[in-house]
Motif scaffolding. Structure first.
Motif, PDB file in Angstrom:
ATOM      1  N   SER A 250       0.829  -1.206   0.000  1.00 17.66           N
ATOM      2  CA  SER A 250       0.000   0.000   0.000  1.00 17.66           C
ATOM      3  C   SER A 250       0.862   1.254   0.000  1.00 17.66           C
ATOM      4  O   SER A 250       0.527   2.264  -0.632  1.00 17.66           O
ATOM      5  CB  SER A 250      -0.920  -0.002   1.224  1.00 17.66           C
ATOM      6  OG  SER A 250      -1.802  -1.112   1.187  1.00 17.66           O
ATOM      7  N   VAL A 251       1.985   1.208   0.704  1.00 18.73           N
ATOM      8  CA  VAL A 251       2.912   2.337   0.707  1.00 18.73           C
ATOM      9  C   VAL A 251       3.578   2.474  -0.658  1.00 18.73           C
ATOM     10  O   VAL A 251       3.756   3.586  -1.181  1.00 18.73           O
ATOM     11  CB  VAL A 251       3.972   2.150   1.806  1.00 18.73           C
ATOM     12  CG1 VAL A 251       5.005   3.268   1.751  1.00 18.73           C
ATOM     13  CG2 VAL A 251       3.302   2.111   3.183  1.00 18.73           C
ATOM     14  N   LEU A 252       3.922   1.343  -1.269  1.00 16.65           N
ATOM     15  CA  LEU A 252       4.569   1.362  -2.587  1.00 16.65           C
ATOM     16  C   LEU A 252       3.669   1.981  -3.654  1.00 16.65           C
ATOM     17  O   LEU A 252       4.156   2.671  -4.556  1.00 16.65           O
ATOM     18  CB  LEU A 252       4.956  -0.066  -2.987  1.00 16.65           C
ATOM     19  CG  LEU A 252       5.499  -0.270  -4.407  1.00 16.65           C
ATOM     20  CD1 LEU A 252       6.821   0.482  -4.591  1.00 16.65           C
ATOM     21  CD2 LEU A 252       5.687  -1.762  -4.698  1.00 16.65           C
ATOM     22  N   ARG A 253       2.377   1.756  -3.543  1.00 15.30           N
ATOM     23  CA  ARG A 253       1.446   2.190  -4.595  1.00 15.30           C
ATOM     24  C   ARG A 253       1.493   3.695  -4.852  1.00 15.30           C
ATOM     25  O   ARG A 253       1.228   4.136  -5.973  1.00 15.30           O
ATOM     26  CB  ARG A 253       0.018   1.780  -4.242  1.00 15.30           C
ATOM     27  CG  ARG A 253      -0.285   0.314  -4.468  1.00 15.30           C
ATOM     28  CD  ARG A 253      -1.785   0.039  -4.361  1.00 15.30           C
ATOM     29  NE  ARG A 253      -2.080  -1.365  -4.576  1.00 15.30           N
ATOM     30  CZ  ARG A 253      -2.240  -2.254  -3.597  1.00 15.30           C
ATOM     31  NH1 ARG A 253      -2.125  -1.860  -2.332  1.00 15.30           N
ATOM     32  NH2 ARG A 253      -2.513  -3.514  -3.858  1.00 15.30           N
ATOM     33  N   ASP A 260       0.872   0.721 -13.735  1.00 18.85           N
ATOM     34  CA  ASP A 260       1.275  -0.289 -12.749  1.00 18.85           C
ATOM     35  C   ASP A 260       0.056  -0.704 -11.921  1.00 18.85           C
ATOM     36  O   ASP A 260      -0.701   0.157 -11.443  1.00 18.85           O
ATOM     37  CB  ASP A 260       2.334   0.270 -11.799  1.00 18.85           C
ATOM     38  CG  ASP A 260       3.670   0.497 -12.474  1.00 18.85           C
ATOM     39  OD1 ASP A 260       3.837   0.073 -13.622  1.00 18.85           O
ATOM     40  OD2 ASP A 260       4.557   1.104 -11.842  1.00 18.85           O
ATOM     41  N   ILE A 261      -0.129  -1.989 -11.750  1.00 19.39           N
ATOM     42  CA  ILE A 261      -1.250  -2.507 -10.970  1.00 19.39           C
ATOM     43  C   ILE A 261      -0.732  -3.604 -10.046  1.00 19.39           C
ATOM     44  O   ILE A 261      -0.009  -4.503 -10.485  1.00 19.39           O
ATOM     45  CB  ILE A 261      -2.351  -3.076 -11.879  1.00 19.39           C
ATOM     46  CG1 ILE A 261      -2.918  -1.982 -12.798  1.00 19.39           C
ATOM     47  CG2 ILE A 261      -3.481  -3.688 -11.051  1.00 19.39           C
ATOM     48  CD1 ILE A 261      -3.868  -2.496 -13.854  1.00 19.39           C
ATOM     49  N   ILE A 262      -1.111  -3.525  -8.778  1.00 16.99           N
ATOM     50  CA  ILE A 262      -0.753  -4.555  -7.796  1.00 16.99           C
ATOM     51  C   ILE A 262      -2.044  -5.060  -7.163  1.00 16.99           C
ATOM     52  O   ILE A 262      -2.823  -4.274  -6.622  1.00 16.99           O
ATOM     53  CB  ILE A 262       0.182  -4.000  -6.710  1.00 16.99           C
ATOM     54  CG1 ILE A 262       1.434  -3.373  -7.337  1.00 16.99           C
ATOM     55  CG2 ILE A 262       0.579  -5.096  -5.733  1.00 16.99           C
ATOM     56  CD1 ILE A 262       2.286  -2.577  -6.355  1.00 16.99           C
ATOM     57  N   GLN A 263      -2.282  -6.355  -7.246  1.00 16.01           N
ATOM     58  CA  GLN A 263      -3.509  -6.956  -6.730  1.00 16.01           C
ATOM     59  C   GLN A 263      -3.151  -8.158  -5.866  1.00 16.01           C
ATOM     60  O   GLN A 263      -2.080  -8.748  -6.026  1.00 16.01           O
ATOM     61  CB  GLN A 263      -4.414  -7.416  -7.892  1.00 16.01           C
ATOM     62  CG  GLN A 263      -4.746  -6.322  -8.899  1.00 16.01           C
ATOM     63  CD  GLN A 263      -5.214  -6.888 -10.223  1.00 16.01           C
ATOM     64  OE1 GLN A 263      -4.505  -7.639 -10.875  1.00 16.01           O
ATOM     65  NE2 GLN A 263      -6.420  -6.513 -10.616  1.00 16.01           N
ATOM     66  N   VAL A 302       8.524  -7.669  -4.465  1.00 17.05           N
ATOM     67  CA  VAL A 302       9.208  -8.724  -3.703  1.00 17.05           C
ATOM     68  C   VAL A 302       9.897  -8.144  -2.478  1.00 17.05           C
ATOM     69  O   VAL A 302       9.884  -8.752  -1.394  1.00 17.05           O
ATOM     70  CB  VAL A 302      10.214  -9.470  -4.611  1.00 17.05           C
ATOM     71  CG1 VAL A 302      11.153 -10.347  -3.787  1.00 17.05           C
ATOM     72  CG2 VAL A 302       9.472 -10.313  -5.635  1.00 17.05           C
ATOM     73  N   LYS A 303      10.481  -6.955  -2.607  1.00 14.07           N
ATOM     74  CA  LYS A 303      11.134  -6.332  -1.459  1.00 14.07           C
ATOM     75  C   LYS A 303      10.141  -6.029  -0.339  1.00 14.07           C
ATOM     76  O   LYS A 303      10.486  -6.081   0.855  1.00 14.07           O
ATOM     77  CB  LYS A 303      11.863  -5.057  -1.894  1.00 14.07           C
ATOM     78  CG  LYS A 303      13.146  -5.310  -2.678  1.00 14.07           C
ATOM     79  CD  LYS A 303      13.883  -4.014  -2.949  1.00 14.07           C
ATOM     80  CE  LYS A 303      15.181  -4.289  -3.700  1.00 14.07           C
ATOM     81  NZ  LYS A 303      16.116  -5.100  -2.872  1.00 14.07           N
ATOM     82  N   CYS A 304       8.906  -5.720  -0.704  1.00 16.02           N
ATOM     83  CA  CYS A 304       7.876  -5.489   0.313  1.00 16.02           C
ATOM     84  C   CYS A 304       7.636  -6.762   1.129  1.00 16.02           C
ATOM     85  O   CYS A 304       7.531  -6.719   2.368  1.00 16.02           O
ATOM     86  CB  CYS A 304       6.575  -5.036  -0.343  1.00 16.02           C
ATOM     87  SG  CYS A 304       6.634  -3.375  -1.059  1.00 16.02           S
TER      88      CYS A 304
END
Length: 440
Positions: A250-253, A260-263, A302-304
């Protein structure tokens, strides 16, 4: 047969009307710009239209049978049997069922007997869990079948050299059937030069369809159980690791790029509230406009999760599940297809707008094909109040209007294939564009 102009026209500067184009004297140019619409060989469109219209009454029952018997990844037995049985009845076609070790894949080939380009089409026919053919793959199947058969018939009728290949590609909806065929050598073994496909939607028709690259993977944290009240200090909380990683996303977004999409979702969040959880897991998806950008974004994601492991002390395991490259449309092929589609009554705009209308955040294994050879995925519109992956779209994909729209798309794809078979210069231009894209 008269060859109509392939004159250099740059859509940035020149807008040539269809009427003016018809009046122009034929000119053969050794090169054509990759982003322009293209005049067609006289007679190709008429032949293809008549041919596909003549088999429309045969293709519709095939479409309905596939639609009414939805089958999931690599279990498309009815669709496979129906399509291969029909294709085996067509004169001059050689059909290989269960090709390259995939039970529901097939290859159908038509050879002119003369050395020349190899034009291929992909047919899809898998469905979605619970909502059937809500992506309209029954329409994709008959579009590609009709296009391939028409191109083969025209190749003989018009004495064109080369081959036409129809690939039956299962499991587009998450199984990556095209990737399996690609990796097995199906396309390289047949020396395929270009590949064509279509997709229905409730959006503007587009020849230059671009999709997102994506990857999904399982994230697992392994900790140590302990009583959450009596001795929590003895445990290692796997759920804390997962939640920390999730919150880090959530911080990365806030610093991701457009596109860019993260799900993701948590599949295992512990078994009881009064224990320190020894195991937690989730499935996550990362999408980006290109596979190059996807690699950068995935590394940050991945780092998250690694941060969650570091903070909690739990052991992290990330297991890749599936990934598709972005689809890069070939503009040379798109120019031909756009012209053919519009002459059939379509309204695909000039290349610049075509690229805008053709952009989608969805993903497909056709993207991997586009990194292996010049590719085109024509988007055509069907009447539906909702888009794909909705039950209402499945209903719309069964209508007569949708059938007719699929066949119109098939006609445009067939003509695109024929133009490649007829012009070494056009094929060279398509391959040169592909080379420049793949070298980036």
């Amino acid at each position: 047969m008269q060859l109509v102009s392939c004159e250099v026209v740059d859509d940035d500067y020149v807008n040539v009307s269809a009427e003016a184009e018809q009046q122009r004297e034929p000119i053969i140019s050794p090169t054509c710009p990759s982003d322009s619409s293209r005049p067609l060989h006289k007679g190709y469109l008429d032949f293809v239209s008549d041919y596909i219209d003549s088999i429309s009454s045969i293709l519709r029952p095939i479409s309905l049978k596939i639609h009414d018997n939805p089958e999931l990844n690599f279990k498309e037995y009815i669709a496979h049997a129906t399509l291969t049985a029909f294709l085996s009845t067509r004169k001059g076609w050689t059909v290989t069922p269960s090709a390259y070790g995939l039970e529901t894949a097939f290859i159908a080939e038509y050879d002119s007997g003369k050395k020349g380009p190899v034009v291929s089409f992909n047919a899809e026919y898998d469905a979605l869990t619970g909502i059937g053919h809500s992506c309209g793959h029954n329409l994709i199947a008959i579009c590609s079948v009709g296009a391939a058969l028409a191109a083969g018939a025209a190749m003989t009728e018009l004495s064109l050299p080369g081959k036409v290949i129809l690939f039956g590609t299962p499991a587009e909806e998450g199984g990556g059937g095209k990737i399996k065929l690609l990796d097995a050598g199906a396309y390289s073994d047949h020396k395929v030069d270009i590949n064509l496909i279509s997709h229905p939607g409730n959006v503007h028709a587009a020849a230059l369809v671009r999709t997102n690259a994506y990857v999904n993977f399982r994230v697992e944290y392994f900790g140590k159980e302990a009583h959450a009240a009596a001795s929590p200090w003895e445990g290692i909380n796997a759920l804390d690791g997962l939640i920390t990683g999730y919150n880090a996303l959530s911080v990365l977004r806030q610093q991701t790029m457009p596109g860019d999409i993260i799900q993701g979702h948590i599949t295992d969040g512990g078994i009881a509230p009064n224990i320190i959880h020894a195991y937690a897991a989730g499935i996550f998806v990362v999408r980006a406009l290109t596979k190059k950008r996807l690699a950068v974004l995935r590394a940050k994601v991945v780092k998250c999760f690694e941060a969650g492991a570091e903070a909690s002390g739990a052991r992290l395991v990330i297991t890749p599940l599936m990934g598709y490259d972005d689809h890069v449309p070939n503009k040379v092929l798109g120019g031909v297809c756009r012209t053919a589609f519009n002459q059939l009554g379509g309204a695909i705009p000039t290349a610049e707008l075509d690229l805008i209308y053709g952009a989608t955040k969805a993903s497909t294994d056709q993207g991997n094909i586009s990194y292996a050879m010049p590719s085109l995925s024509l988007s055509f519109q069907i009447d539906s109040e909702v888009g794909p992956h909705n039950p209402g779209f499945a209903k719309a994909a069964r209508t007569r209007q949708a059938h007719n729209a699929a066949l119109k798309a098939g006609k445009a794809l067939a003509v695109t294939g024929l133009e490649i078979l007829a012009s070494e210069d056009l094929l060279k231009a398509a391959k040169e564009e592909f080379k420049n894209i793949s070298d980036e």
